[in-house]
Design a protein around this motif. Structure first.
Motif, PDB file in Angstrom:
ATOM      1  N   LEU A 196       4.114   3.482  -6.366  1.00 13.92           N
ATOM      2  CA  LEU A 196       3.092   4.470  -6.721  1.00 13.92           C
ATOM      3  C   LEU A 196       2.593   5.258  -5.509  1.00 13.92           C
ATOM      4  N   CYS A 197       2.792   4.700  -4.320  1.00  8.65           N
ATOM      5  CA  CYS A 197       2.280   5.326  -3.101  1.00  8.65           C
ATOM      6  C   CYS A 197       2.985   6.651  -2.823  1.00  8.65           C
ATOM      7  N   THR A 198       2.192   7.702  -2.519  1.00  5.26           N
ATOM      8  CA  THR A 198       2.751   9.034  -2.217  1.00  5.26           C
ATOM      9  C   THR A 198       2.885   9.283  -0.717  1.00  5.26           C
ATOM     10  N   ARG A 199       2.478   8.320   0.111  1.00  9.50           N
ATOM     11  CA  ARG A 199       2.524   8.447   1.572  1.00  9.50           C
ATOM     12  C   ARG A 199       1.694   9.649   2.059  1.00  9.50           C
ATOM     13  N   ASP A 215       3.777   1.279   7.295  1.00  9.71           N
ATOM     14  CA  ASP A 215       4.618   0.605   6.306  1.00  9.71           C
ATOM     15  C   ASP A 215       3.935   0.594   4.948  1.00  9.71           C
ATOM     16  N   TYR A 216       2.677   1.156   4.910  1.00  6.36           N
ATOM     17  CA  TYR A 216       1.899   1.305   3.688  1.00  6.36           C
ATOM     18  C   TYR A 216       1.663  -0.034   2.990  1.00  6.36           C
ATOM     19  N   GLN A 217       1.238  -0.998   3.803  1.00  2.00           N
ATOM     20  CA  GLN A 217       0.839  -2.301   3.314  1.00  2.00           C
ATOM     21  C   GLN A 217      -0.460  -2.690   4.012  1.00  2.00           C
ATOM     22  N   VAL A 218      -1.327  -3.408   3.299  1.00  2.11           N
ATOM     23  CA  VAL A 218      -2.627  -3.797   3.829  1.00  2.11           C
ATOM     24  C   VAL A 218      -2.520  -5.128   4.551  1.00  2.11           C
ATOM     25  N   ASP A 219      -2.992  -5.154   5.801  1.00  3.83           N
ATOM     26  CA  ASP A 219      -3.101  -6.404   6.538  1.00  3.83           C
ATOM     27  C   ASP A 219      -4.387  -7.088   6.065  1.00  3.83           C
ATOM     28  N   LEU A 220      -4.244  -8.053   5.162  1.00 14.10           N
ATOM     29  CA  LEU A 220      -5.406  -8.658   4.519  1.00 14.10           C
ATOM     30  C   LEU A 220      -6.272  -9.452   5.496  1.00 14.10           C
ATOM     31  N   GLN A 221      -5.720  -9.879   6.603  1.00  9.98           N
ATOM     32  CA  GLN A 221      -6.532 -10.601   7.586  1.00  9.98           C
ATOM     33  C   GLN A 221      -7.451  -9.656   8.350  1.00  9.98           C
ATOM     34  N   ALA A 222      -7.012  -8.402   8.515  1.00  6.01           N
ATOM     35  CA  ALA A 222      -7.838  -7.424   9.229  1.00  6.01           C
ATOM     36  C   ALA A 222      -8.808  -6.701   8.297  1.00  6.01           C
ATOM     37  N   ALA A 236      -3.865   8.654  -7.180  1.00  6.65           N
ATOM     38  CA  ALA A 236      -2.532   8.036  -7.269  1.00  6.65           C
ATOM     39  C   ALA A 236      -2.604   6.642  -7.891  1.00  6.65           C
ATOM     40  N   GLY A 237      -3.711   5.964  -7.670  1.00  6.30           N
ATOM     41  CA  GLY A 237      -3.880   4.620  -8.236  1.00  6.30           C
ATOM     42  C   GLY A 237      -2.918   3.599  -7.668  1.00  6.30           C
ATOM     43  N   ALA A 238      -2.524   3.747  -6.378  1.00  7.34           N
ATOM     44  CA  ALA A 238      -1.538   2.840  -5.793  1.00  7.34           C
ATOM     45  C   ALA A 238      -2.165   1.575  -5.235  1.00  7.34           C
ATOM     46  N   ILE A 239      -3.522   1.555  -5.049  1.00  4.74           N
ATOM     47  CA  ILE A 239      -4.165   0.413  -4.395  1.00  4.74           C
ATOM     48  C   ILE A 239      -5.054  -0.310  -5.397  1.00  4.74           C
ATOM     49  N   ASP A 240      -4.804  -1.612  -5.541  1.00  4.23           N
ATOM     50  CA  ASP A 240      -5.579  -2.433  -6.470  1.00  4.23           C
ATOM     51  C   ASP A 240      -5.690  -3.837  -5.886  1.00  4.23           C
ATOM     52  N   PHE A 241      -6.874  -4.188  -5.397  1.00  2.63           N
ATOM     53  CA  PHE A 241      -7.073  -5.500  -4.801  1.00  2.63           C
ATOM     54  C   PHE A 241      -7.182  -6.603  -5.852  1.00  2.63           C
ATOM     55  N   GLN A 242      -7.308  -6.234  -7.116  1.00  2.00           N
ATOM     56  CA  GLN A 242      -7.410  -7.225  -8.189  1.00  2.00           C
ATOM     57  C   GLN A 242      -6.046  -7.556  -8.790  1.00  2.00           C
ATOM     58  N   ARG A 243      -5.024  -6.858  -8.345  1.00  2.00           N
ATOM     59  CA  ARG A 243      -3.689  -7.076  -8.916  1.00  2.00           C
ATOM     60  C   ARG A 243      -3.178  -8.465  -8.529  1.00  2.00           C
ATOM     61  N   ALA A 244      -2.769  -9.247  -9.511  1.00  2.17           N
ATOM     62  CA  ALA A 244      -2.239 -10.586  -9.248  1.00  2.17           C
ATOM     63  C   ALA A 244      -0.825 -10.477  -8.677  1.00  2.17           C
ATOM     64  N   PRO A 245      -0.456 -11.366  -7.754  1.00  4.07           N
ATOM     65  CA  PRO A 245       0.923 -11.359  -7.233  1.00  4.07           C
ATOM     66  C   PRO A 245       1.926 -11.502  -8.364  1.00  4.07           C
ATOM     67  N   GLN A 246       2.981 -10.712  -8.286  1.00  4.22           N
ATOM     68  CA  GLN A 246       4.000 -10.718  -9.335  1.00  4.22           C
ATOM     69  C   GLN A 246       5.345 -11.121  -8.738  1.00  4.22           C
ATOM     70  N   SER A 247       6.008 -12.094  -9.381  1.00  3.78           N
ATOM     71  CA  SER A 247       7.358 -12.489  -8.957  1.00  3.78           C
ATOM     72  C   SER A 247       8.357 -11.494  -9.521  1.00  3.78           C
ATOM     73  N   GLN A 248       9.210 -10.981  -8.664  1.00  6.14           N
ATOM     74  CA  GLN A 248      10.181  -9.984  -9.083  1.00  6.14           C
ATOM     75  C   GLN A 248      11.556 -10.357  -8.540  1.00  6.14           C
ATOM     76  N   SER A 249      12.575  -9.813  -9.161  1.00  6.70           N
ATOM     77  CA  SER A 249      13.948 -10.057  -8.707  1.00  6.70           C
ATOM     78  C   SER A 249      14.788  -8.821  -8.977  1.00  6.70           C
ATOM     79  N   GLU A 250      15.826  -8.680  -8.199  1.00  8.15           N
ATOM     80  CA  GLU A 250      16.737  -7.550  -8.367  1.00  8.15           C
ATOM     81  C   GLU A 250      18.093  -7.940  -7.799  1.00  8.15           C
ATOM     82  N   ARG A 251      19.152  -7.366  -8.346  1.00  5.47           N
ATOM     83  CA  ARG A 251      20.516  -7.692  -7.916  1.00  5.47           C
ATOM     84  C   ARG A 251      21.086  -6.562  -7.062  1.00  5.47           C
ATOM     85  N   PHE A 252      21.901  -6.953  -6.082  1.00  5.31           N
ATOM     86  CA  PHE A 252      22.542  -6.006  -5.182  1.00  5.31           C
ATOM     87  C   PHE A 252      23.980  -6.445  -4.944  1.00  5.31           C
ATOM     88  N   ASP A 253      24.795  -5.502  -4.483  1.00  3.95           N
ATOM     89  CA  ASP A 253      26.192  -5.808  -4.176  1.00  3.95           C
ATOM     90  C   ASP A 253      26.378  -6.212  -2.721  1.00  3.95           C
TER      91      ASP A 253
END
Length: 705
Positions: A196-199, A215-222, A236-253
């Motif tokens: 969703l991030c438009t940079r 890298d458009y990622q939040v350093d949660l410790q800082a 854009a709605g790309a940032i949501d601190f309430q979003r639960a971690p989601q397990s994802q998978s994808e295949r590559f050659d």
């Protein structure tokens, strides 16, 4: 069959008449076959013969193949085989004595090709995953995006404003698979969703702690949690601190891994996976990029090994015995499994897509359950007989087989021969050393090495480079020690087996010096038996020949062997053994057997694999292994290793166990409620009488018989 030889502008001392006599062919010597005398090659190509054309030159292999393709009337299907006579000895100090070796190498090229083996397929559509810091991943992606479909998995770093490829990020959990079937699993656990991030960088400007990078990622410790970034990203709605971690998978050659530590820990990485750590040199980087470009389409590779589960000594009765193949596999292609109706019988499973074809598993397998098929042991036996017989017929003596891997080993031997041409302090490959290229140096084992000595070789050397896995070198040393112990025990003098190690051209001087070793004592009359697909059968034929030809006038009763030996006996503690015969059902080779007529445990030493399943199965810990080679005929006959007096049923007098076995059973079950009081006598009854006693009661029991 036609053979073309060339003295390479008169730098090779060829004895053409001697070579012709050894091969049974009239030979013509050329000096510049690849240049001025090339028409002779073209005439040979189109002579109409369906037989292979043998060319004694490997340096100009590419040129000769191009000439053959351009020669009018040349059949496209005619094979051309190239033999290296120059670097393998012709350029050495003993080049004038190398005619027997040259004849043997030329004769080897005249053998038919091995039978084809089944293959496995790979399919790659060019979906490439690049894992690593964003800036480096994007830089390398630029050199590949014209040929491959790229996805980047960012592990930090600063990216570019222009989004050229999909970018993934999060906690990488697992990467598995192989060419055409890699699976990436990760947890998307960052507040910023990259899809969703438009940079636009508004969040970077808004964050007072600088917790958001390019890298458009939040350093949660800082991050202090003021959420200004959420406010500026509202559209854009790309940032949501309430979003639960989601397990994802994808295949590559394909996978290009830029991290310091690779995703796969095994020595031989899966095909399609390339590791380029931050300090990878330019040559390695270029090679990886070129290889990635070529891995699009459909590919095949042979099924290098065959598995016969009935011979496997991996597991019985829920116990694990031999795991040599699993332990040594550098590609992690072999695993243990229990399936089917007999889940107590564990077997091994080979993933043919991960198998790299080294054959080390078949070398360490004591039973032959795993056999190398590319080529088979029988085909290698045909080559062995042709090589040694031609060498001897041409006047050669004290032959040394120098087994080496085809790629790295062949390059090293070429470097050795060229160095000897320029540096007169070097000897070059000795005239009695016969190089034998294999797909991998670990693919032939003790049964082949001993067969080579039995068929007339003086020594067998293995040439290993820095490309070999450390576990391979360990296993080869162990097996070579076993083979040497056998010959020394039979009285053959000298060092017959040696592992030569050289990283690359830097070690040529040391290799050259080590190759000047003295010959070892061989057999008086070489055998000519055919090597069998059955590993144990081949090993037995070699041992029988070596024992018949043994120099000792009086042989010992047995030859002690190192722990890695696939030969030996078992020692049974008669005082501890209860003759429960658990070991009989566990033995995969039928070395341990019962006697239906008497309470006996019998053992046939010839069949023993020293796998240890009997040791692990025995409930009394009454069995130990002793590696050795028994030199008496009794080795092939069953002998009694434990026996006891039979115990007779107190009701019907039928023998149904041993006295010690029943005593052990009473000791273990005497406290069970079912066998209390008068019912305790049921432990002294056979199965039939026990059932009768349960139904008829104690009043009908006959106890005083």
């Amino acid at each position: 069959m036609t053979t073309l030889i060339c003295n390479c502008n008169r730098t090779l001392p060829l004895d053409v008449p001697a070579l012709g006599r050894a091969l049974g062919e009239t030979l013509v010597e050329h000096s510049t076959l690849c240049r001025r005398e090339a028409p002779a090659f073209q005439r040979a190509v189109r002579d109409g013969s369906p037989q292979p054309l043998v060319v004694a030159c490997t340096q100009e292999r590419r040129l000769f193949n191009e000439l053959a393709a351009q020669t009018e009337g040349a059949p496209e299907s005619r094979p051309i085989r190239f033999v290296n006579l120059r670097e393998t000895g012709g350029w050495g100090r003993e080049g004038k004595q190398a005619s027997p070796k040259m004849a043997a190498l030329l004769a080897l090229a005249r053998l038919p090709e091995p039978d084809p083996v089944p293959s496995v397929s790979f399919r790659s559509e060019g979906r490439l995953l690049v894992i690593g810091p964003l800036e480096r991943a994007e830089a390398l992606a630029e050199r590949l995006d014209d040929a491959l479909e790229l996805t980047l998995f960012a592990t930090g770093g600063a990216g570019r404003q222009e989004r050229r490829h999909p970018v993934l990020a999060g906690q990488l959990q697992r990467l598995s698979g192989r060419l055409g079937a890699f699976e990436l699993e990760w947890s998307a656990n960052n507040p910023i969703a990259l899809d969703l991030c438009t940079r636009c960088n508004a969040c970077i400007d808004a964050c007072p702690e600088g917790a958001i990078g390019l890298d458009y990622q939040v350093d949660l410790q800082a991050c202090s949690g003021h959420r200004d970034c959420v406010r500026v990203c509202e559209a854009a709605g790309a940032i949501d601190f309430q979003r639960a971690p989601q397990s994802q998978s994808e295949r590559f050659d394909l996978v290009l891994d830029l991290r310091e530590t690779p995703a796969f820990s095994q020595h031989q990485k899966p095909q399609g996976y390339f590791h380029l750590p931050p300090k990878a040199d330019a040559e390695k980087q270029l090679a990886a990029l070129l290889s990635l470009r070529e891995l699009v389409g459909e590919f095949e590779q042979p099924r290098f090994v065959q598995y016969q589960s009935r011979l496997c000594a991996h597991g019985r009765n829920g116990k694990t015995g031999c795991s040599a193949c699993i332990d040594i596999c550098s590609a992690s292609a072999i695993s243990s499994r229990s399936s089917g109706a007999d889940r107590a019988r564990a077997q091994i499973q080979v993933d043919p897509h991960l198998c790299a074809g080294c054959g080390a598993c078949s070398t360490v397998c004591p039973s032959g359950a795993l056999s190398y098929g590319y080529p088979s042991l029988a085909h290698q036996g045909d080559k062995l007989r042709r090589l040694l017989s031609t060498y001897a017929r041409a006047g050669g003596r004290d032959a040394v087989l120098l087994l080496h891997s085809d790629e790295a080993g062949s390059r090293l031997i070429d470097d050795w021969g060229r160095a000897a041409r320029l540096d007169r302090s070097l000897n070059g490959v000795p005239a009695r050393v016969l190089p034998w290229p294999l797909r991998h140096v670990a693919s032939l084992g003790i049964e082949f090495w001993l067969s080579a000595i039995a068929q007339g070789a003086s020594q067998v050397w293995l040439l290993a480079t820095d490309a070999e896995a450390p576990d391979y070198l360990r296993a080869l040393r162990e097996q070579l020690e076993v083979a040497q112990s056998l010959l020394a025990g039979l009285g053959y003098a000298g060092e017959h087996f040696r592992l030569l190690q050289a990283r690359d051209a830097r070690d040529i001087a040391a290799l050259d010096a080590e190759a000047q070793a003295a010959p070892a004592q061989g057999v008086r009359e070489p055998a000519r038996f055919a090597l069998q697909a059955d590993k144990r059968a081949t090993l037995e034929m070699a041992l029988e020949q070596l024992q018949r030809q043994a120099p000792l006038a009086r042989l010992p009763q047995a030859i002690p062997l190192p722990a890695a030996a696939p030969l030996g006996t078992v020692r049974v503690d008669a005082d501890a053994c209860t003759l429960c015969l658990s070991c009989v059902s566990a033995c995969p080779a039928g070395a341990l057997q019962d006697n239906p007529g008497q309470p006996q445990l019998r053992f046939t030493e010839k069949n023993c694999l020293q796998c240890g399943l009997c040791v692990r199965t025995c409930p009394e810990q009454a069995i130990t292994l002793e590696p050795r080679l028994l030199l008496e005929p009794s080795r092939r006959e069953p002998r009694v290793v434990a026996e006891q007096a039979a115990f007779h049923c107190i009701r019907c007098h039928k023998p149904f166990g041993t006295e010690r076995g029943i005593a052990a059973m009473i000791a273990r079950l005497g406290a069970h409620p079912m066998f209390q009081g008068a019912a305790a006598d049921r432990l002294k009854m056979c199965g039939d009488c026990r059932v009768i006693d349960i139904h008829t009661g104690p009043e009908s029991r006959i106890t005083d018989l």
